[in-house]
Write a protein that holds these residues in place. Structure first.
Motif, short mmCIF file in Angstrom:
data_model
loop_
_atom_site.label_atom_id
_atom_site.label_comp_id
_atom_site.label_asym_id
_atom_site.label_seq_id
_atom_site.Cartn_x
_atom_site.Cartn_y
_atom_site.Cartn_z
N HIS A 2 0.83 -1.20 0.00
CA HIS A 2 0.00 0.00 0.00
C HIS A 2 0.87 1.26 0.00
O HIS A 2 0.36 2.37 -0.09
N GLN A 37 3.33 4.35 10.83
CA GLN A 37 2.84 3.89 9.52
C GLN A 37 3.52 2.59 9.08
O GLN A 37 3.01 1.88 8.22
N GLU A 97 1.91 -6.30 11.06
CA GLU A 97 1.31 -6.22 9.72
C GLU A 97 -0.02 -5.44 9.78
O GLU A 97 -0.30 -4.62 8.92
N ALA A 98 -0.80 -5.71 10.83
CA ALA A 98 -2.09 -5.00 10.97
C ALA A 98 -1.84 -3.50 11.13
O ALA A 98 -2.52 -2.67 10.51
N HIS A 100 0.76 -1.87 10.11
CA HIS A 100 1.30 -1.41 8.83
C HIS A 100 0.15 -0.98 7.90
O HIS A 100 0.21 0.06 7.25
N PHE A 101 -0.93 -1.78 7.89
CA PHE A 101 -2.08 -1.44 7.04
C PHE A 101 -2.88 -0.27 7.62
O PHE A 101 -3.31 0.62 6.89
N LEU A 102 -3.11 -0.32 8.91
CA LEU A 102 -3.99 0.67 9.54
C LEU A 102 -3.39 1.06 10.90
O LEU A 102 -3.65 0.42 11.91
N PRO A 103 -2.56 2.11 10.89
CA PRO A 103 -1.76 2.44 12.08
C PRO A 103 -2.58 2.60 13.38
O PRO A 103 -2.08 2.31 14.46
#
Lengths: 138, 242
Positions: A2, A37, A97-98, A100-103
């Motif tokens: 992303h 982020q 990882e979570a 990373h997608f949605l801080p």
């Protein structure tokens, strides 16, 4: 990755800004990325360069400067302040990882190391900002 | 300092024909079930439909769809929504699973901004947004980020939900946000007068859904719920407006 969609946002915003300011060449974009982020800088840089290539001479040779801002959290219950290293060193790969997608889901996986509360303030180190855009006028 | 994410949102939403937010203010009035069923009805009608659960602290559309857990969406120059029952679907549950997610105002506005900036919905006829209760951060941030939006309002025949409903109507009208109309949900034989109230508020009255006592047994069974009388009623109501 992303990072690509965030890179698109940076390039579009910088070009819009430069056109409004009637710049004839965009020479530098300075970006500040919050550590929360969890952006992969290599991928982000690659995406920026590939997207810039599609935008013509206007952005040929545009320099990209990326500064990472350390994340600092402050507990709203006990006032304890802690930083990114203390957060990410103890998280599992899926949790990272979570984030990373949605801080903001840091609130799900991070607790105050002092009192255990999940009610904390993100003092700094989240989001993505363009600090400055530099260019030539004719 | 500029946040570039805001700048890309218009482009991200460009290939969506209609964005419909389901709201009504009060909690427990059936917004999530109506959002989910509306999405499924439109999908069954052959439309490309997305469903975004915007109730970040108390998401529930995944439960209605029978998904206890959700995988991470795929990454492909952004994130690609999941395909759940033929819907392009996104919920914070992919990232939080069944853990509590205590978010305050600024966290919620940042989460919305991030999701809208990085999600690639592709070509959709409809994107249905399930909004949380209240005139709070989600509703307000949504109106900041896009005006390509229309509202499908829900209320119940109760003076308690009516008080909040009418405030939502006022807020949207003051900002010239299109309101498709209002549904009266959970109607039973002892309640009356709310149809007239909706009409007098200047909002199009779309129709009523009865109080379905056995709805709970269909939660998590999207195939079975589509055969219920409730869905038939909702289909009839939506036919002229969506």
């Amino acid at each position: 990755m992303h990072e690509w969609s965030l890179a698109e946002a940076v390039v579009e915003t910088a070009i819009d800004f430069a056109k409004k300011k009637q710049l004839t060449k965009l020479t530098k974009i300075k970006i500040r990325v919050g550590e929360l982020q969890q952006i992969e800088e290599d991928i982000f840089r690659y995406a920026l360069s590939e997207i810039l290539k599609l935008k013509g001479d206007f952005v040929k040779d545009t320099e990209i400067e990326i500064e990472e801002e350390e994340v600092v959290l402050k507990c709203r219950i006990c006032g304890h302040v802690w930083t990114g290293k203390e957060i990410f060193n103890i998280l599992g790969e899926d949790d990272k990882e979570a984030i990373h997608f949605l801080p903001e889901v840091a609130h799900t996986y991070t607790k105050c190391p002092s009192c255990g509360s999940t009610d904390f303030e993100i003092i700094k180190g989240r989001g993505l900002y363009i600090d400055s855009i530099t260019g030539d006028k004719s | 300092m500029i946040d570039p994410r805001k700048n890309i949102i218009k482009e991200r939403l460009e290939s969506i024909k209609r964005i419909v937010a389901v709201s009504g203010g009060k909690g427990g009035i059936g917004k999530s079930i109506i959002s989910t069923l509306t999405a499924l009805i439109l999908k069954d009608d052959g439309k490309n439909v997305g469903l975004l659960d915007m109730d970040f602290t108390s998401p529930s559309t995944h439960i209605i769809l029978g998904q206890e857990k959700l995988p991470f969406p795929k990454e492909e120059k952004g994130i690609i929504p999941l395909n759940i029952d033929g819907l392009s679907y996104l919920s914070i549950v992919s990232y939080t699973q069944d853990n509590p997610t205590p978010l305050r105002g600024e966290d919620i506005t940042n989460a919305i901004l991030e999701l809208f900036a990085i999600t690639r919905w592709g070509n959709l006829d409809y994107l249905i947004l399930d909004l949380p209760p209240g005139i709070g951060d989600v509703l307000l941030e949504l109106l900041v980020l896009t005006r390509k939006i229309e509202f499908l309002l829900v209320t119940t025949p109760s003076s308690l939900s009516w008080q909040t409903f009418i405030k939502v109507v006022r807020l949207l009208k003051e900002q010239n946000i299109p309101i498709i109309g209002a549904l009266l949900n959970m109607v039973n034989s002892s309640t009356y007068g709310f149809e007239e109230k909706i009409i007098s508020s200047g909002v199009r009255y779309l129709g009523k859904l009865d109080f379905y006592r056995d709805l709970e047994r269909y939660i998590g069974k999207p195939d079975e719920i589509m055969d219920t009388a409730m869905v038939k009623e909702l289909k009839d109501i939506l036919e002229d407006v969506l």
